[in-house]
Design a protein around this motif. Structure first.
Motif, short mmCIF file in Angstrom:
data_model
loop_
_atom_site.label_atom_id
_atom_site.label_comp_id
_atom_site.label_asym_id
_atom_site.label_seq_id
_atom_site.Cartn_x
_atom_site.Cartn_y
_atom_site.Cartn_z
N GLN A 1 -8.31 -3.75 1.23
CA GLN A 1 -7.89 -5.17 1.14
C GLN A 1 -7.08 -5.66 2.55
O GLN A 1 -7.22 -6.56 3.06
CB GLN A 1 -7.10 -5.54 -0.11
N ILE B 1 -6.62 -1.36 -2.57
CA ILE B 1 -5.47 -2.25 -1.85
C ILE B 1 -5.58 -1.72 -0.58
O ILE B 1 -5.58 -2.55 0.37
CB ILE B 1 -4.24 -1.55 -2.37
N TYR C 1 0.64 -1.18 -0.02
CA TYR C 1 -0.01 0.09 0.08
C TYR C 1 0.72 1.15 0.00
O TYR C 1 0.51 2.26 -0.65
CB TYR C 1 -0.86 0.10 1.10
#
Length: 107
Positions: free
Chosen positions: A92, A89, A58
């Motif tokens: 996630q 991202i 990230y």
């Protein structure tokens, strides 16, 4: 200042700048002139922080997005899609607890 504090300061500055860029890109009254002025202001903010090596997925993508906004002449839609993938991202790797997953089927 220790390494952890420098890293946190750098990441917060990157997130702040990325969110500013995203807000500027999402405006209906988007103009290249205002965006370039925003780039100059945000570069000052980033330059105040000391560069730190980033190792997570990230944070690397965050840094890449900020660099794309500052140093490339990409289209507004391309930059917005890059920001959306960055947010994907980020979400996630967030942990969300399933509170009552076993009680769904019990009646």
């Amino acid at each position: 200042m220790n390494d952890k504090a420098k890293r946190v300061k750098y990441l917060r500055a990157l997130e702040k700048v990325a969110n500013r860029f995203a807000l500027a890109l999402k405006k209906e009254s988007f103009s290249k002139e205002l965006f370039s002025a925003s780039i100059e202001q945000n570069l000052k903010l980033i330059n105040k922080c000391e560069f730190v090596y980033l190792d997570s997925v990230y944070s690397k993508e965050l840094e890449n997005f900020v660099n794309l906004c500052c140093f490339s002449n990409l289209d507004k839609d391309i930059l917005l899609s890059k920001f959306n993938s960055l947010e994907k991202i980020k979400k996630q790797y967030q942990y969300k607890k399933d509170k009552h997953k076993n009680k769904i089927y019990e009646y």
